[in-house]
Design an enzyme around this catalytic site. Structure first.
Site: not given
Lengths: 354, 354
Positions: A124, A260, A289, A308
């Site tokens: 990604n 992060r 999260q 996210h």
């Protein structure tokens, strides 16, 4: 097909897709299960997929003692702390379906010796780099306040335009010079801005792209109109952007963090936004999260967050699912993975996590 | 300094800057008056600057009969229709402080014969091209719904991610192949997407950039994931994106329009967004401006608008102010402008407005 690991139990923790799971391209979810079920079951493996990951009575923790292979994602992290690793007596392989394995205690995994940790390196990177560039543009150009005016706020062009700048002629620096940073810098080339990078070592691909290496982080920060964080979360980067580091940045500069959340200090970011030391902050990473309802980034000024999602575009999901399958195929056949997939191998951590 | 037009009366219509005017770089406003006042008054000119432009009792219309030179902007347009042009008996020069002179009835100006119309060609092309690329990214990557979740909406990653795509591998087409389009395509190069352009004539700079020329608009639209409008508003482009044209687009594709609002049909856009024929629409141009509170684009789904700001970044304002001053200097000295500044010259319209 002969397999060196017949009848493995594969335990995957993936988020619920809900209505989105009806779309067959939406692979990184419990329902579509990385498109691995038919194939894994043909291999003779047992495949348990759950979204339930919190606490010792969760499906995740109940299946952990029997699991040979665990698949997790940074988007819905099942935490593998020493406690869980100890519980996982049969565990041999942990695959991160995505990039970023900090939800796993990598030192503890390395100490166990017999556990391999791998991630789908590169799956990604394009997605995250594009997303970073989008955030650079919307910060510099002051997009969100304009959008909010269009949805019913007071129409005040001067208020917007006084803070709107072109990216052309500005200076953008990346902290970290790995794959995502390189792709970001490649995309920034067409914008005619000055591009810097800071990294523990000077990496060749970045200088090839016309990006200037800066040896000293703080002096680079002082020159940048936009700073983008592109480091993994490690003991060395945790809390790296604290109040003091933020004070080294140019007043009013912008910060992008799709890396992060704990690389920055939550409250220091809020204070810097409120004082104007930071012109804006944007990213898609939170801790924990999903973000709690009272997370201060949900209401801080000039703070343009999303859940996210930068690494889970539909194309990224396809690359992630293909990468996980590639590793499982190799594992079952006793073959090694691509070198850059390894995070923990025979008790050793990959360089970027050291 | 000798001048061929001594004691000209220069009438500028600029928006009020308000608090933003305290920033000295914020030039395109009534208060800072394009930074021309001291210089103009030294030339012996009278300089009237107003934001009051609507109706025959406005400052604009009251000063019009005496004005030798009128300066207007597309961001706060003072309309020069036949009625106003007739009233302006002494008018010789109309300068658009920016790009896009459709607030002026150019045919009527051309018929008057003795009126020159010019704009600061190139002054904000970079600004608009960057802004277009930001909108391409935020549409494709589904940014705004994610931002809204972060500000207090329900946290639902799958709902976001099922619509989020990378730009890489998609197809972007521009309708119009002029300066802004060329700069957009240059910036898109790093994203590894397929790039098309449609234009009345094939222009060399675009093919040099690796962008494919498409002869037929509708067949190009059928292939594009994102379409960007980059034409001026003329009799030929007005209403170009009507219901039928929108139906030629790929289902769910996105449309970006920073050019002029009347190139699209307001209601057809809303219908296409509601039906899903359009995946999203984004732009900064409205008709009229500012948009009324009940403008349907303020509440349409997947419609990510801002007020008209893409061309008024701080850098663009500097280039605009410099361009206006350059033209005034040349005018006073009886010298011609840069060729590409002319929109109406000796009764003839520039090519892009024909």
């Amino acid at each position: 097909m002969l397999s060196s690991h017949p009848k493995s139990k594969v335990l995957a923790v993936l988020p619920k897709g809900g209505a989105a799971a009806k779309q067959p391209d939406y692979l990184v979810c419990q329902e579509n299960a990385l498109d691995l079920r038919d194939w894994l079951e043909k291999q003779g493996a047992e495949y348990v997929v759950t979204a339930d990951k919190e606490g010792e009575n969760s499906e995740f923790e109940r299946h952990l003692p029997d699991a040979d292979i665990v698949i997790t994602t940074p988007f819905h992290p099942a935490y593998l702390k020493p406690e869980q690793l100890q519980k996982a007596g049969k565990l041999k392989l942990v695959i991160t379906a995505g990039i970023g394995s900090d939800h796993i205690d990598l030192n503890a995994a390395a100490e166990k010796g017999e556990v391999t940790v791998a991630e789908v390196t590169g799956s990604n990177v394009v997605s995250v780099a594009e997303d970073e560039l989008m955030r650079v543009l919307l910060l510099v150009r002051n997009f969100v306040p304009g959008y909010e005016q269009s949805r019913g706020g007071e129409w005040d062009v001067p208020q917007l335009a006084q803070k709107a700048r072109d990216l052309e002629g500005l200076t953008v620096g990346t902290v970290g010079g790995g794959r995502i940073a390189t792709l970001l810098m490649k995309r920034l080339k067409g914008f005619d801005c000055t591009r810097f990078y800071f990294d523990k070592q000077e990496r060749q691909p970045m200088t090839d792209e016309g990006v200037e290496f800066r040896e000293d982080l703080d002096s680079m920060l002082a020159e940048c109109d936009v700073v983008v964080i592109n480091t993994p979360l490690t003991d060395k980067t945790r809390g790296m952007f604290d109040k003091e580091r933020l004070s080294k940045m140019k007043k009013g500069a912008h910060l992008v963090n799709n890396a992060r959340a704990p690389i920055v200090e939550i409250e220091s970011i809020v204070e810097a936004l409120e004082s104007g030391q930071l012109g804006g902050y944007s990213g898609d990473v939170w801790y924990p999260q999903p973000a709690p309802k009272d997370h201060p980034w949900r209401k801080a000024p000039n703070c343009y967050m999303t859940p996210h999602i930068s690494g889970t575009t539909l194309q990224a999901q396809k690359r992630i699912a293909e990468g996980v399958r590639e590793m499982l195929e190799q594992w079952f056949q006793g073959e090694p993975f691509r070198e850059d997939y390894y995070i923990v191998r025979e008790g050793e951590l990959a360089e970027q996590y050291q």
